[in-house]
Design a protein around this motif. Structure first.
Motif, PDB file in Angstrom:
ATOM      1  N   ASP A  39      -1.122  13.749  -0.625  1.00 53.87           N
ATOM      2  CA  ASP A  39      -0.164  13.076   0.243  1.00 53.87           C
ATOM      3  C   ASP A  39      -0.782  12.798   1.604  1.00 53.87           C
ATOM      4  N   ALA A  40      -0.271  11.764   2.242  1.00 55.01           N
ATOM      5  CA  ALA A  40      -0.848  11.345   3.527  1.00 55.01           C
ATOM      6  C   ALA A  40      -0.724  12.406   4.600  1.00 55.01           C
TER       7      ALA A  40
ATOM      8  N   TRP B  49       7.221  -1.126  -6.566  1.00 52.34           N
ATOM      9  CA  TRP B  49       7.156  -0.430  -5.270  1.00 52.34           C
ATOM     10  C   TRP B  49       8.571  -0.201  -4.755  1.00 52.34           C
TER      11      TRP B  49
ATOM     12  N   ARG C  57       7.970  -6.238   1.851  1.00 51.52           N
ATOM     13  CA  ARG C  57       6.830  -5.368   2.130  1.00 51.52           C
ATOM     14  C   ARG C  57       5.566  -6.204   2.030  1.00 51.52           C
TER      15      ARG C  57
ATOM     16  N   ASP D 107       0.801  -1.225   0.000  1.00 54.47           N
ATOM     17  CA  ASP D 107       0.000   0.000   0.000  1.00 54.47           C
ATOM     18  C   ASP D 107       0.831   1.272   0.000  1.00 54.47           C
ATOM     19  N   ASP D 108       2.153   1.181   0.053  1.00 48.42           N
ATOM     20  CA  ASP D 108       3.005   2.360   0.143  1.00 48.42           C
ATOM     21  C   ASP D 108       3.479   2.786  -1.242  1.00 48.42           C
ATOM     22  N   ALA D 109       2.913   3.886  -1.761  1.00 48.75           N
ATOM     23  CA  ALA D 109       3.309   4.474  -3.046  1.00 48.75           C
ATOM     24  C   ALA D 109       3.391   3.447  -4.170  1.00 48.75           C
TER      25      ALA D 109
ATOM     26  N   ASP E  62      -6.727   4.721  -0.571  1.00 53.58           N
ATOM     27  CA  ASP E  62      -5.782   3.672  -0.924  1.00 53.58           C
ATOM     28  C   ASP E  62      -5.759   3.581  -2.452  1.00 53.58           C
TER      29      ASP E  62
END
Length: 422
Positions: free
Chosen positions: A377-378, A41, A124, A25-27, A187
């Motif tokens: 952005d988060a 990723w 990850r 889920d990260d970038a 997401d």
């Protein structure tokens, strides 16, 4: 930079799983169509650039990075070995364009599934996809009413097809935006999966928070072979009108055929100097999607031998020559872009700019960033719950402002439906 590409073994569960289901889920990074393509990723290297030299800067940076890499590639297909995902700003004025080299890439092509790693990336785990909850919409920098006014002004200024001098603007592409605010943090994988399920024939992309499913291919390069899928001229479903009737209407519409001709002729003119052969269809076909129908032309060509031998990132040099095409800017391009800046009233950022990937051999695919949203952005004001959606239409002298507003609304449907899961 040590790059290793190997075929996934038969007993690896990633060999048969859908690519988008393997993303953390990260970038996440994505370029997927009909189940094949690339996802990635992590970040082994990253370039942010802007201005009129953004393509040349990215080309030089990628060339140097690949020249210094220690590459072990047992697959040797387009998209194996070192790969960079890229997303370029539409305009020459300041605004970030990004090139991201992931630590991990999973690729699928011609029945082969492979993994590329740079260095020794950390594991990850894939977390469950998060749903956004309720979504509320609000006007962006350009409201629907503002958009209609800008279209009306463009119609007043444009020259009809066949009239005016060679520098008269005959088509301009105008866009507007819409803000979506979700109850929960967004997401990107939720949007990617929904878009891919509904639009499998489009290129579903994610680069640096820009997420979408574009039906338009600016350029694909495989060795000496190049191709493009040009779209211009649009209709959309409406009560009481069948798909065949809509398609027939597009193919007989002087307004839509004229708009499409501007787009195909402009791209062919910019691409032709690089090619020893170039094929442009005499008449377009109709591309049918869930939300719209487009006039489409597939342009193919063979690069001159010297251009083909230039090697790394030749695709980015070609992109600099053909962007912005009349499909997203207008014609003639420089004057149309000036008119966009005068009338549109917003910064498009990377909407309608080239987006896709390039490998170390200069192969790659760049679409046009359409049917997309920029995720916040988060650490933004709404904690990653907001997205900026975009839609635009090609305007010619014969355009009707009310019809163009309806067309833009139809083009927003892929992202609004992806946000809500409808």
């Amino acid at each position: 930079m040590t790059v290793r590409t190997s075929v996934l073994p038969d007993d690896d569960p990633r060999r048969t799983a859908p690519l988008l289901e393997l993303l953390p889920d990260d970038a996440p990074l994505s370029w997927v169509r009909d189940g094949g393509g690339l996802v990635g990723w992590g970040c082994a290297a990253r370039l942010a650039t802007s201005g009129p030299e953004r393509f040349a800067t990215a080309d030089e940076w990628w060339h140097e990075l690949c020249a210094g890499a220690d590459v072990h590639d047992e697959v040797r297909l387009p998209g194996s070995g070192p790969v960079a995902f890229s997303s370029f700003a539409f305009a020459d004025r300041p605004g970030d364009s990004v090139v991201v080299v992931p630590e991990v890439v999973l690729g699928s092509r011609d029945g082969v599934r492979w993994i590329t790693t740079i260095g020794d990336p950390a594991e990850r785990p894939v977390q469950p996809v998060r749903e956004p909850g309720a979504v509320e919409y609000s006007p962006g920098a350009v409201s629907t009413a503002d958009y209609r006014r800008s279209v009306a002004e463009a119609v007043r200024l444009l020259e009809p097809a066949g009239s005016g001098g060679p520098d008269a603007v005959r088509k301009v592409v105008l866009a507007h935006d819409l803000l979506a605010t979700a109850a929960e943090p967004l997401d990107a994988r939720y949007l990617l999966r929904n878009l891919a399920a509904r639009y499998p024939g489009c290129w579903t992309f994610a680069v640096d928070g820009l997420v979408g499913a574009t039906p338009e291919l600016l350029l694909e390069r495989t060795g000496r072979h190049v191709r493009s899928r040009v779209l211009a001229g649009t209709s959309w479903p409406r009560p009481g009108v069948g798909a065949d009737e809509l398609a027939s209407g597009l193919l007989s519409s002087a307004k839509d055929l004229s708009e499409h001709a501007f787009a195909t002729e402009s791209l062919a003119a910019e691409l032709r100097p690089f090619c020893s052969a170039l094929s442009v269809p005499e008449r377009p076909e109709v591309l049918r999607l869930r939300n719209v129908l487009h006039l489409a032309s597939h342009i193919t060509g063979e690069l001159h031998e010297p251009a083909a031998e230039n090697g790394v990132a030749a695709l980015l040099r070609l992109a600099a020559a053909v962007h912005p095409s009349a499909a997203v800017g207008g014609t003639p391009s420089p004057d149309a872009v000036e008119l966009i800046q005068q009338l549109e009233g917003m910064d498009r950022e990377r909407y309608s700019g080239p987006v896709g990937w390039v490998d170390g051999a200069g192969n790659g695919e760049l679409g046009i960033a359409l049917r997309c949203a920029q995720l916040e952005d988060a650490d933004g004001d709404t904690g990653g719950r907001r997205a900026r959606l975009f839609a635009g239409c090609g305007i010619v002298a014969e355009s009707d402002p009310d019809t163009e507003v309806l067309e833009a609304a139809a083009k927003l449907r892929p992202i609004t439906e992806a946000l809500t899961g409808d």
